[in-house]
Design a protein around this motif. Structure first.
Motif, PDB file in Angstrom:
ATOM      1  N   ASP A  41       0.844  -1.189   0.000  1.00 26.73           N
ATOM      2  CA  ASP A  41       0.000   0.000   0.000  1.00 26.73           C
ATOM      3  C   ASP A  41       0.885   1.248   0.000  1.00 26.73           C
ATOM      4  N   PRO A  42       0.858   2.066  -1.087  1.00 29.41           N
ATOM      5  CA  PRO A  42       1.706   3.254  -1.162  1.00 29.41           C
ATOM      6  C   PRO A  42       1.495   4.229  -0.004  1.00 29.41           C
ATOM      7  N   LYS A  43       0.247   4.409   0.426  1.00 33.49           N
ATOM      8  CA  LYS A  43      -0.027   5.375   1.499  1.00 33.49           C
ATOM      9  C   LYS A  43       0.540   4.887   2.831  1.00 33.49           C
ATOM     10  N   VAL A  44       0.425   3.595   3.071  1.00 36.58           N
ATOM     11  CA  VAL A  44       0.995   3.028   4.304  1.00 36.58           C
ATOM     12  C   VAL A  44       2.515   3.152   4.273  1.00 36.58           C
ATOM     13  N   ILE A  45       3.105   2.900   3.099  1.00 38.64           N
ATOM     14  CA  ILE A  45       4.554   3.046   2.950  1.00 38.64           C
ATOM     15  C   ILE A  45       4.978   4.476   3.248  1.00 38.64           C
ATOM     16  N   SER A  46       4.227   5.448   2.709  1.00 34.79           N
ATOM     17  CA  SER A  46       4.590   6.852   2.911  1.00 34.79           C
ATOM     18  C   SER A  46       4.544   7.240   4.381  1.00 34.79           C
ATOM     19  N   LEU A  47       3.527   6.776   5.101  1.00 32.08           N
ATOM     20  CA  LEU A  47       3.431   7.074   6.535  1.00 32.08           C
ATOM     21  C   LEU A  47       4.595   6.455   7.293  1.00 32.08           C
ATOM     22  N   TYR A  48       4.945   5.243   6.896  1.00 31.18           N
ATOM     23  CA  TYR A  48       6.059   4.544   7.544  1.00 31.18           C
ATOM     24  C   TYR A  48       7.366   5.289   7.310  1.00 31.18           C
ATOM     25  N   ILE A  49       7.614   5.685   6.066  1.00 29.25           N
ATOM     26  CA  ILE A  49       8.869   6.360   5.723  1.00 29.25           C
ATOM     27  C   ILE A  49       8.941   7.743   6.360  1.00 29.25           C
ATOM     28  N   GLU A  50       7.835   8.480   6.325  1.00 22.73           N
ATOM     29  CA  GLU A  50       7.819   9.820   6.907  1.00 22.73           C
ATOM     30  C   GLU A  50       8.058   9.792   8.411  1.00 22.73           C
ATOM     31  N   SER A  51       7.741   8.670   9.045  1.00 29.01           N
ATOM     32  CA  SER A  51       7.952   8.565  10.495  1.00 29.01           C
ATOM     33  C   SER A  51       9.443   8.568  10.846  1.00 29.01           C
ATOM     34  N   TYR A  52      10.302   8.340   9.852  1.00 24.59           N
ATOM     35  CA  TYR A  52      11.742   8.337  10.090  1.00 24.59           C
ATOM     36  C   TYR A  52      12.382   9.706   9.861  1.00 24.59           C
ATOM     37  N   GLY A  53      11.571  10.702   9.526  1.00 23.89           N
ATOM     38  CA  GLY A  53      12.072  12.063   9.380  1.00 23.89           C
ATOM     39  C   GLY A  53      13.156  12.173   8.324  1.00 23.89           C
ATOM     40  N   HIS A  54      14.321  12.695   8.723  1.00 28.26           N
ATOM     41  CA  HIS A  54      15.425  12.926   7.790  1.00 28.26           C
ATOM     42  C   HIS A  54      15.998  11.625   7.235  1.00 28.26           C
ATOM     43  N   PHE A  55      15.746  10.522   7.905  1.00 30.14           N
ATOM     44  CA  PHE A  55      16.248   9.231   7.431  1.00 30.14           C
ATOM     45  C   PHE A  55      15.266   8.562   6.463  1.00 30.14           C
ATOM     46  N   GLY A  56      14.183   9.257   6.132  1.00 26.32           N
ATOM     47  CA  GLY A  56      13.157   8.682   5.265  1.00 26.32           C
ATOM     48  C   GLY A  56      13.680   8.265   3.899  1.00 26.32           C
ATOM     49  N   THR A  57      14.574   9.081   3.336  1.00 30.77           N
ATOM     50  CA  THR A  57      15.143   8.764   2.020  1.00 30.77           C
ATOM     51  C   THR A  57      15.898   7.441   2.072  1.00 30.77           C
ATOM     52  N   GLN A  79       7.441   1.957  -6.136  1.00 31.03           N
ATOM     53  CA  GLN A  79       7.805   3.040  -7.048  1.00 31.03           C
ATOM     54  C   GLN A  79       6.778   4.171  -6.984  1.00 31.03           C
ATOM     55  N   ALA A  80       5.496   3.805  -6.965  1.00 29.45           N
ATOM     56  CA  ALA A  80       4.446   4.818  -6.842  1.00 29.45           C
ATOM     57  C   ALA A  80       4.545   5.534  -5.499  1.00 29.45           C
ATOM     58  N   ALA A  81       4.916   4.783  -4.463  1.00 24.61           N
ATOM     59  CA  ALA A  81       5.095   5.386  -3.133  1.00 24.61           C
ATOM     60  C   ALA A  81       6.218   6.418  -3.158  1.00 24.61           C
ATOM     61  N   GLY A  82       7.268   6.156  -3.942  1.00 26.74           N
ATOM     62  CA  GLY A  82       8.355   7.121  -4.075  1.00 26.74           C
ATOM     63  C   GLY A  82       7.869   8.429  -4.651  1.00 26.74           C
ATOM     64  N   GLY A  83       7.037   8.353  -5.696  1.00 30.14           N
ATOM     65  CA  GLY A  83       6.466   9.567  -6.278  1.00 30.14           C
ATOM     66  C   GLY A  83       5.517  10.258  -5.321  1.00 30.14           C
ATOM     67  N   TYR A  84       4.780   9.464  -4.566  1.00 31.52           N
ATOM     68  CA  TYR A  84       3.824  10.001  -3.580  1.00 31.52           C
ATOM     69  C   TYR A  84       4.548  10.817  -2.509  1.00 31.52           C
ATOM     70  N   ILE A  85       5.708  10.337  -2.074  1.00 27.06           N
ATOM     71  CA  ILE A  85       6.446  10.971  -0.976  1.00 27.06           C
ATOM     72  C   ILE A  85       7.381  12.078  -1.471  1.00 27.06           C
ATOM     73  N   PHE A  86       8.147  11.788  -2.522  1.00 30.03           N
ATOM     74  CA  PHE A  86       9.234  12.677  -2.925  1.00 30.03           C
ATOM     75  C   PHE A  86       8.961  13.459  -4.212  1.00 30.03           C
ATOM     76  N   GLY A  87       7.878  13.142  -4.919  1.00 33.99           N
ATOM     77  CA  GLY A  87       7.646  13.765  -6.217  1.00 33.99           C
ATOM     78  C   GLY A  87       8.226  12.909  -7.331  1.00 33.99           C
ATOM     79  N   THR A  88       7.911  13.265  -8.572  1.00 38.11           N
ATOM     80  CA  THR A  88       8.285  12.438  -9.720  1.00 38.11           C
ATOM     81  C   THR A  88       9.797  12.283  -9.874  1.00 38.11           C
ATOM     82  N   PHE A  89      10.535  13.397  -9.873  1.00 35.81           N
ATOM     83  CA  PHE A  89      11.976  13.338 -10.139  1.00 35.81           C
ATOM     84  C   PHE A  89      12.728  12.589  -9.043  1.00 35.81           C
ATOM     85  N   LEU A  90      12.580  13.028  -7.788  1.00 37.37           N
ATOM     86  CA  LEU A  90      13.318  12.387  -6.694  1.00 37.37           C
ATOM     87  C   LEU A  90      12.832  10.965  -6.451  1.00 37.37           C
ATOM     88  N   GLY A  91      11.526  10.743  -6.616  1.00 36.35           N
ATOM     89  CA  GLY A  91      10.996   9.386  -6.463  1.00 36.35           C
ATOM     90  C   GLY A  91      11.627   8.436  -7.458  1.00 36.35           C
TER      91      GLY A  91
END
Length: 230
Positions: A41-57, A79-91
């Motif tokens: 689930d891309p949204k669940v992934i994004s919440l998980y990654i964002e919980s790590y703050g600066h270490f999210g990348t 891959q879609a989660a990457g775009g969801y969190i970081f935008g198209t280029f950085l994702g």
């Protein structure tokens, strides 16, 4: 004993690493199952990654490495989660980094263990058509097309490419070029989910579903064309 250690230290070290990883995998098996479910689930992934703050990348890149190594996890979701969190280029950029790191693990692991590893993870019906292709003179072009055409298993193809004569450098270049359109589209799709742009989401969804369906139906045709190139 010294001669045995000297002559077989590489195999012994690899065996020790496998044993240690298996041991920790068994101990933390519940956490591993949760991590695999997380990737669906891309949204669940994004919440998980964002919980790590600066270490999210870094966490996202490690997730991409994991989805390549554990190749039955659908890469399109992460891959879609990457775009969801970081935008198209950085994702797209972070996906490429993670995917290539994961591919390096599989590539060199296959070069180390050869068919004994591949026979355990790649079905014979998938392996057989690729054997001729990956020993072709135009191996770089073949690898590019394998990773460009939707419907052909990408991550399991790493094992088969590693058995061919292609160098790791060429494999990395041509597989990345082949993956690029799908990576950009997946990241763009995720970025539009984040912004709630339903028109783009619907259009892309239709295009991806129809395109994948057509490619799956024409898979045999594509394989025959690839064989002629070789």
């Amino acid at each position: 004993m010294k001669n045995i250690l000297k002559n077989h230290w590489g195999k012994l070290l690899t065996a020790m690493i496998v044993i240690v990883l298996s041991f920790y995998g068994f101990i933390y098996r519940e956490s591993l199952v949760q991590a695999i479910n997380l990737m669906k689930d891309p949204k669940v992934i994004s919440l998980y990654i964002e919980s790590y703050g600066h270490f999210g990348t870094l966490i996202f890149i490690l997730l991409q490495v994991t989805q390549v190594v554990i190749f039955f996890i659908p890469g399109e979701v992460t891959q879609a989660a990457g775009g969801y969190i970081f935008g198209t280029f950085l994702g797209t950029l972070y996906s490429i980094i993670g995917i290539n790191l994961g591919s390096a693990v599989l590539f060199y692991g296959t070069r180390k263990f050869g068919n004994s590893l591949v026979d355990k993870v790649v079905p014979e019906k998938l392996k057989r058509p690729f054997e001729k292709l990956l020993n072709a003179k135009k191996i770089n072009l073949i690898v590019f097309l394998i990773y460009l055409i939707p419907g052909i298993p990408k991550d399991s193809s790493v094992f088969l490419c590693a058995l061919s004569r292609i160098s790791f450098r060429d494999f990395l270049i041509y597989s990345t070029l082949g993956r690029m359109p799908a990576l950009v589209i997946s990241s763009f799709y995720g970025a539009n989910i984040a912004t709630g742009n339903m028109h783009i989401i619907i259009i892309l969804s239709v295009i991806m579903v129809v395109g994948l369906g057509i490619c799956m139906m024409l898979k045999k045709f594509f394989m025959e064309k690839l064989a002629k190139i070789s």
